[in-house]
Design an enzyme around this catalytic site. Sequence first.
Site, short mmCIF file in Angstrom:
data_model
loop_
_atom_site.label_atom_id
_atom_site.label_comp_id
_atom_site.label_asym_id
_atom_site.label_seq_id
_atom_site.Cartn_x
_atom_site.Cartn_y
_atom_site.Cartn_z
N GLU A 177 7.95 15.05 0.80
CA GLU A 177 8.09 14.17 -0.38
C GLU A 177 8.18 14.92 -1.70
O GLU A 177 7.28 14.84 -2.54
CB GLU A 177 6.93 13.17 -0.44
CG GLU A 177 6.83 12.27 0.78
CD GLU A 177 5.79 11.16 0.62
OE1 GLU A 177 5.04 11.19 -0.36
OE2 GLU A 177 5.75 10.26 1.48
N GLU A 367 6.53 9.26 8.46
CA GLU A 367 5.35 8.49 8.07
C GLU A 367 5.73 7.03 7.91
O GLU A 367 6.79 6.72 7.34
CB GLU A 367 4.77 8.95 6.71
CG GLU A 367 4.08 10.29 6.72
CD GLU A 367 3.54 10.68 5.33
OE1 GLU A 367 3.25 9.78 4.51
OE2 GLU A 367 3.45 11.88 5.08
C1 FCB Z 1 2.54 9.56 1.42
C2 FCB Z 1 1.92 10.91 1.65
C3 FCB Z 1 0.76 10.90 2.61
C4 FCB Z 1 -0.10 9.69 2.44
C5 FCB Z 1 0.72 8.43 2.40
C6 FCB Z 1 -0.09 7.16 2.26
O1 FCB Z 1 3.16 9.55 0.17
O2 FCB Z 1 2.89 11.80 2.15
O3 FCB Z 1 0.06 12.10 2.47
O4 FCB Z 1 -0.90 9.82 1.33
O5 FCB Z 1 1.65 8.49 1.36
#
Ligand code: FCB
Length: 464
Positions: A177, A367
């Site tokens: 990110e 994620e």
């Molecule tokens: C993302 C991050 C991760 C976590 C989630 C909820 O932005 O990569 O580390 O904090 O959000």
Amino acid sequence: MTTPESTPNPLPNPLHFPPRFAWGVATASYQIEGAATEDGRGPSIWDTFSHTPGKVKAGDTGDVACDHYHRLDADLDLIQALGVNAYRFSVAWPRIQPTGTGAVNQAGLDFYSRLVDGLLTRGVTPWLTLYHWDLPQALQDQGGWTVRDTALAFGDYAAIVADELGDRVQHFITINEPWCAAFLGYGIGIHAPGHRDLAQSYAAAHHLLVGHGLAVQAVRANAPAAQVGITLNLYEGYPATDTPADRAATRRQDGFQNRWYLDPVYGLGYPQDIVDLLGDASPQVQGLVLPGDVELMGMATDFLGVNMYSRSVIEDAPGEGFLHSRAVRPPESEYTGFDWEVAPQSLTDLMLRLQRDYDPPAIYITENGATYPDTVEADGSVQDAARTRYFQQHIAALQPALDGGAKVAGYFAWSLMDNFEWAEGYEKRFGIVHVDFGTQARTVKQSGRWYQDFLARTKAGVGA
Ligand code: FCB
């Protein structure tokens, strides 16, 4: 394990997922490891930031976190018991090089070597993220990501990790990110290092992308059989109303959030509409884009990692920020504990759009997950029905994307366990496993039992 009756399973037909689909859980070093000063680990920007009063809720820090560093074997057993075939973790750069450059700290490498061996022994494929935000503080003291030297140092560090672990790790993610690291960290200051300067945030974003390119080269050189890619946090945008003004505002927001990273990673350079809006803050006007950078940032990768949590709904807002746009909150929608809209359809749309516009060889959801205020029942269980439904809806949303030709090849639930949620400290829980931060006891939540059951039923957890 049975699927709780309160959470009907909306999955169309899980067997439609391709064979060898990666089903995993994800974590990040600073969020779970603890042992912040042990075995030669140097301080990172998150140590400094979390120890600065007022930066993190309740003054929480990652000093202990989930104490994963000391509970490695038990946590690996837990991962195996969930039935996943993949585990995404990150390496803490300051464990490998305590000041970000120079001599290697062998004890740090040994920890990740044990982690990798422990996964392989348990039949779980390691997915290694090289940078999930814990920049060595010594590098920040010299300008952090706003200076090009940090990108060069990152390339050297990537080479060390790929050389040491590339015989066993076949999946490398360079940067997690860059939008968050650059904008939240250097633009609005709610993440480490806590700076508030638009030009700095675009300098940081540029060097993160240059660092990505250098890391791709390092992995290719030292782990030639491995696959390598980047993880971007992408949110599909929708206009609040179907007017030309709101549609144009949505396009600008998309440029800021998505295209600013996607375009260079796919060799297209920066999107000109956003360069124009940035004016003096653009990396071009700052003189940071050197000859060869477009090629470096656009080095061919094997997959695109996507972190997806929600969508954005945008309206035109002349005078608001440099984008002249504003996010609106559709009142009829459902929201998670972070006030993020639950928008599974946008995951389908995003996958199809990425395949159409960039044609990545493979897409992995690295994620996806939700925070809700969990309640621990008298018997110790956590009946997190809303989180369970969130996972079901988002996994289900991949099916039409696959059917439409998106090359989705894996899905990682965020997160394995409750952890240090950055500026929110320990208050916001994302785990499919509950952590009692007093005792460090781990308890699989209803969502974790559902995921485990889903994987067992579809046999998707076997044979990756
Ligand atoms: C993302 C991050 C991760 C976590 C989630 C909820 O932005 O990569 O580390 O904090 O959000």
